[in-house]
Scaffold this motif. Structure first.
Motif, mmCIF file in Angstrom:
data_model
loop_
_atom_site.group_PDB
_atom_site.id
_atom_site.type_symbol
_atom_site.label_atom_id
_atom_site.label_comp_id
_atom_site.label_asym_id
_atom_site.label_seq_id
_atom_site.Cartn_x
_atom_site.Cartn_y
_atom_site.Cartn_z
ATOM 1 N N SER A 41 10.650 -2.440 30.336
ATOM 2 C CA SER A 41 11.447 -3.407 31.090
ATOM 3 C C SER A 41 10.970 -4.837 30.874
ATOM 4 O O SER A 41 11.763 -5.781 30.975
ATOM 5 N N LYS B 247 13.509 -7.747 29.580
ATOM 6 C CA LYS B 247 13.714 -9.012 30.290
ATOM 7 C C LYS B 247 13.523 -10.201 29.350
ATOM 8 O O LYS B 247 14.283 -11.180 29.403
ATOM 9 N N HIS C 105 16.595 -12.894 28.130
ATOM 10 C CA HIS C 105 16.562 -14.346 28.314
ATOM 11 C C HIS C 105 16.687 -15.072 26.973
ATOM 12 O O HIS C 105 17.370 -16.111 26.896
ATOM 13 N N MET D 128 19.047 -18.610 35.312
ATOM 14 C CA MET D 128 18.016 -17.648 35.714
ATOM 15 C C MET D 128 17.070 -18.206 36.769
ATOM 16 O O MET D 128 15.956 -17.718 36.938
ATOM 17 N N GLU E 195 15.429 -15.684 39.176
ATOM 18 C CA GLU E 195 14.447 -14.844 38.494
ATOM 19 C C GLU E 195 13.166 -15.633 38.220
ATOM 20 O O GLU E 195 12.054 -15.111 38.384
ATOM 21 N N ASP F 268 11.224 -16.102 41.330
ATOM 22 C CA ASP F 268 10.604 -14.861 41.799
ATOM 23 C C ASP F 268 9.201 -14.681 41.224
ATOM 24 O O ASP F 268 8.391 -13.938 41.790
ATOM 25 N N GLN G 202 6.290 -12.921 43.391
ATOM 26 C CA GLN G 202 5.633 -11.691 42.940
ATOM 27 C C GLN G 202 4.129 -11.912 42.746
ATOM 28 O O GLN G 202 3.310 -11.077 43.139
ATOM 29 N N TYR H 149 10.073 -19.813 29.009
ATOM 30 C CA TYR H 149 10.705 -19.161 30.156
ATOM 31 C C TYR H 149 10.973 -17.682 29.917
ATOM 32 O O TYR H 149 10.924 -16.881 30.858
ATOM 33 N N ILE I 14 9.547 -14.891 32.515
ATOM 34 C CA ILE I 14 10.367 -13.846 33.122
ATOM 35 C C ILE I 14 9.804 -12.465 32.788
ATOM 36 O O ILE I 14 9.810 -11.553 33.628
ATOM 37 N N THR J 28 6.906 -11.965 35.088
ATOM 38 C CA THR J 28 7.411 -11.639 36.423
ATOM 39 C C THR J 28 7.738 -10.158 36.543
ATOM 40 O O THR J 28 7.403 -9.505 37.539
ATOM 41 N N GLU J 29 8.346 -9.602 35.499
ATOM 42 C CA GLU J 29 8.680 -8.182 35.510
ATOM 43 C C GLU J 29 7.420 -7.325 35.499
ATOM 44 O O GLU J 29 7.359 -6.294 36.183
ATOM 45 N N ARG K 209 6.055 -7.422 38.968
ATOM 46 C CA ARG K 209 6.926 -6.631 39.841
ATOM 47 C C ARG K 209 6.659 -5.137 39.659
ATOM 48 O O ARG K 209 6.587 -4.375 40.633
#
Length: 396
Positions: free
Chosen positions: A36, A40, A44, A60, A63, A66, A70, A274, A278, A281-282, A285
């Protein structure tokens, strides 16, 4: 993903692209991200190709925002305490340059801090004539907290810096006890947590640090080129900022002055990757959904088995000391050369790395070695893989 599934390494492997029959034991170097994370990043990049970078960032925004939520959840702080960095060293240097060092100021550190950190200290000593002092170790490798307290009282350091989990061994240093003393005495405390976040529960409120630097690519299982800097409210309220602040961290509102951004973003650069942010971030998460406390429990059992296995092989010497150890295991086998050991590991598809003296000069000098094989399992590794890797090492 349920918590039960999260602690099943075979289930975790299903979230890794093309794991195959390898035994991946190099998460301390650059770990394997979940699929994942790649998805992601690619999404992007595709959006930037379609809309251009500026518009894609606007699209975005939720996202991107976030990331701060996170990371704050993972570290036990608020989103305004989080800044994005391109590596742990990038985060560390930005923190270091926010401190107004004067000649004869003291940085108090340890024998086991990361090589890049020591290089920064030496650079500051050459340029600003600061002094570098080190906390002694106990016989078992732990920090001598009595020596730390005595040196803090005597030297009045401008900064205390400790690497939570050194890159060159499985030692875990007692940053919590160090942080309590620094907090009581009002001494700035900088923690390098690049090898601990993702495998060990790290709570900045418990540590009471002023800065904490993290990388994305290691046990956090994020992409390369990413990192995190935690900045305390005290640092923000005191108006500290990196030497080279730019338009992300300040507003040019007077001809010869600027106003700082009130939160930790003052430590960021305006231009960011970016897509990688992202992806990071995943990865965070993913970690938060599983729960780092559960990962730490599983990893502890995994490493206990691994250390027991290698400890039963007569000519294997492990170099990891301390009352608490991480998922890093360093060893040598008898008089076998690097080439002989690496050849056997490579032939059996065991992914690993070599720690050289230059990455832990003081520690390796005390151990009288110039290299060690470094193995670093993580929660996607199974007990069966640990057994297979142990048999490979025994057969060398």
């Amino acid at each position: 993903m349920t918590e039960r599934q999260a602690l099943n390494p075979d289930q975790i492997k299903q979230d890794i692209e093309n794991y195959g029959d390898k035994i991946f034991l190099n998460s301390a170097g650059s770990s394997l991200p979940p699929k994942s994370v790649h998805e992601k990043i690619k999404q992007h990049l595709d959006l930037e190709e379609k809309e251009g970078g500026y518009k894609a960032t606007e699209t975005m925004k939720l996202e991107i925002d976030d990331f701060y939520h996170q990371a704050a959840q993972m570290l036990g702080c608020k989103p305004h305490n989080i800044a994005f960095a391109t590596s742990a060293t990038d985060a560390y240097v930005k923190a270091l340059t926010s401190i107004d060092f004067k000649p004869n100021d003291v940085i108090l550190t340890t024998d086991d801090d990361y090589a890049s950190n020591f290089i920064q200290f030496i650079s500051l000593a050459k340029r600003y004539q600061i002094k570098i002092e080190r906390i002694k170790n106990l016989e078992n490798g732990d920090l001598d907290l009595n020596d730390f307290r005595e040196k803090t009282d005597k030297l009045n350091p401008k900064l205390v810096s400790v690497t939570h989990a050194p890159t060159n061994s499985g030692l875990v240093q007692d940053v919590r006890s160090i942080g309590q003393v620094c907090n009581q005495k009002g001494v700035l405390f900088l923690v390098d947590a690049c090898q601990s976040v993702g495998q060990i529960a790290v709570d900045v409120n418990d540590i009471k640090c002023d800065y904490l630097a993290v990388t994305g690519r290691k046990f956090l299982r994020g992409p390369r080129g990413t990192g995190i800097l935690y900045v305390s409210d005290k640092v923000l309220c005191d108006g500290l900022f990196p030497l080279m602040v730019d338009g992300a961290g300040a507003i040019w509102d007077q001809e010869e002055d600027f106003s700082l951004i009130p939160d930790a973003k003052r430590f960021e650069s305006w231009e960011k990757p970016y897509a990688l942010l992202i992806g990071l971030t995943e990865a965070i998460r993913y970690l938060n959904q599983i729960g780092v406390d559960r990962i730490e429990t599983y990893n502890r059992e995994l490493m206990m088995r691994f250390r027991d296995n290698l400890g039963s092989i007569p000519d294997v010497t492990m170099y990891d000391r301390g009352s608490k150890k991480s998922n890093i295991l360093t060893f040598r086998k008898g008089n076998k050369s690097i080439e002989e050991i690496q050849s056997a590991l490579n032939e059996n598809n065991v992914f690993h790395s070599i720690s050289n003296k230059e990455w832990g000069f003081i520690d390796f000098s005390k151990k009288n070695i110039d290299w060690a094989v470094r193995l670093s399992p993580h929660y996607f590794n199974s007990i069966e893989e640990i057994e297979r890797a142990s048999r490979v090492i025994e057969s060398i």
